[in-house]
Enzyme design. Sequence first.
Site, PDB file in Angstrom:
ATOM      1  CG  ASP A 138     -28.915  24.034 -12.432  1.00  0.00           C
ATOM      2  OD1 ASP A 138     -29.914  24.546 -12.946  1.00  0.00           O
ATOM      3  OD2 ASP A 138     -28.329  23.046 -12.903  1.00  0.00           O
TER       4      ASP A 138
ATOM      5  CG  HIS B 138     -33.288  15.657 -12.825  1.00  0.00           C
ATOM      6  ND1 HIS B 138     -33.963  16.679 -13.462  1.00  0.00           N
ATOM      7  CD2 HIS B 138     -32.221  15.362 -13.620  1.00  0.00           C
ATOM      8  CE1 HIS B 138     -33.324  16.983 -14.589  1.00  0.00           C
ATOM      9  NE2 HIS B 138     -32.268  16.193 -14.699  1.00  0.00           N
ATOM     10  CB  ILE B 139     -33.602   9.274 -13.200  1.00  0.00           C
ATOM     11  CG1 ILE B 139     -34.190   9.201 -11.782  1.00  0.00           C
ATOM     12  CG2 ILE B 139     -32.574   8.171 -13.447  1.00  0.00           C
ATOM     13  CD1 ILE B 139     -33.207   9.233 -10.652  1.00  0.00           C
TER      14      ILE B 139
ATOM     15  CB  VAL C 226     -33.560   7.418 -16.983  1.00  0.00           C
ATOM     16  CG1 VAL C 226     -33.820   5.988 -16.524  1.00  0.00           C
ATOM     17  CG2 VAL C 226     -32.286   7.480 -17.828  1.00  0.00           C
TER      18      VAL C 226
ATOM     19  CG  ASN D 276     -39.050   8.996 -21.913  1.00  0.00           C
ATOM     20  OD1 ASN D 276     -40.194   9.101 -22.331  1.00  0.00           O
ATOM     21  ND2 ASN D 276     -38.223  10.029 -21.849  1.00  0.00           N
TER      22      ASN D 276
END
EC number: 2.7.2.1
Length: 403
Positions: free
Chosen positions: A147, A207-208, A332, A335
Amino acid sequence: MRVLVINSGSSSIKYQLIEMDGEKVLCKGIAERIGIEGSRLVHRVNDEKYVIERELPDHEEALKLILNTLVDEKLGVIKDLKEIDAVGHRVVHGGERFKESVLVDEEVLKAIEEVSPLAPLHNPANLMGIKAAMKLLPGVPNVVVFDTAFHQTIPQKAYLYAIPYEYYEKHRIRRYGFHGTSHRYVSKRAAEILGKKLEELKIITCHIGNGASVAAVKYGKCVDTSMGFTPLEGLVMGTRSGDLDPAIPFFIMEKEGISPQEMYDILNKKSGVYGLSKGFSSDMRDIEEAALKGDEWCKLILDIYHYRIAKYIGAYAAAMNGVDAIVFTAGVGENSPITREDVCSYLEFLGVKLDKQKNEETIRGKEGIISTLDSRVKVLVVPTNEELMIARDTKEIVEKIGR
């Protein structure tokens, strides 16, 4: 080539079996509640969902059940485990040592163990998954994808903290950043959608999800990101506080008489949207729904949440001396048209213009450009696919060694 992708958590193993020719997901699923009562496997093939209730005392037993399911007469998608050519693993923390994905050997396992104090909740669990795969699939190459690796190009001016330098020398305290595999995937995919070379673009990736971070990707390389030494820094998240005055935890500890560990848990598990909503919910869908029904407090929480994201985007536009594209991804980001619209309303000075209809239509796994044709900065939605990125890295590394 068939690649089994594994994301091993403290009490779960998520998996996907991907046929790399055409990049088709043959099946996917999750073994959950490992070592806890009520453990089970949820296995999906196409649109079919199967649930197997089974006691799973440890990660090895969980992976054994996953592998047996892959070759099961009714539920399976392959006839023999020999059809698995490689295994790709997600590892949360690679420290400073790992700047890219690598083939697993004893030295790599040792190095992952050595950086485990930097990710005590994740790395030990990731290691359990790797060791189980090596034992149950002997001779099959394993690849680890970190990551943190994508963020290893961040320059010193962005990764060093203004604390005594000896703490960096002794404990490697610095900005590491997380969600790197997601930021790498969506920046690459955004360039493809725009029909441009990644090396020519300045992209801000957002990146939510329940965990959330923003990254500045300049000409294909990450130059800054909002998460820091741990995933606690940066944006307001589901249960994490994000940025705050470092004196606040000390003040609370003194006033409330709580220990450092308790304070750490409060900042990680009881803060963010959950804390602001007084324990109502950590899920932005609940907050949005309440706000739409007229709840003034939830409207304020949305404002706080969106403002922080916009602030970081503005900062990263400055850090890169410009921006060509802004990308939204994760739960999030993919969408919530409300979040995207509100965040972009702060960015009109950059020349951002959102197409209202496209914004509202681009949800539930759809990708595309949601800005107007004359928007100076392109705004995109790209559903993240960390598993595919892990599988691609695995394939590339395994092919290089000629397996």
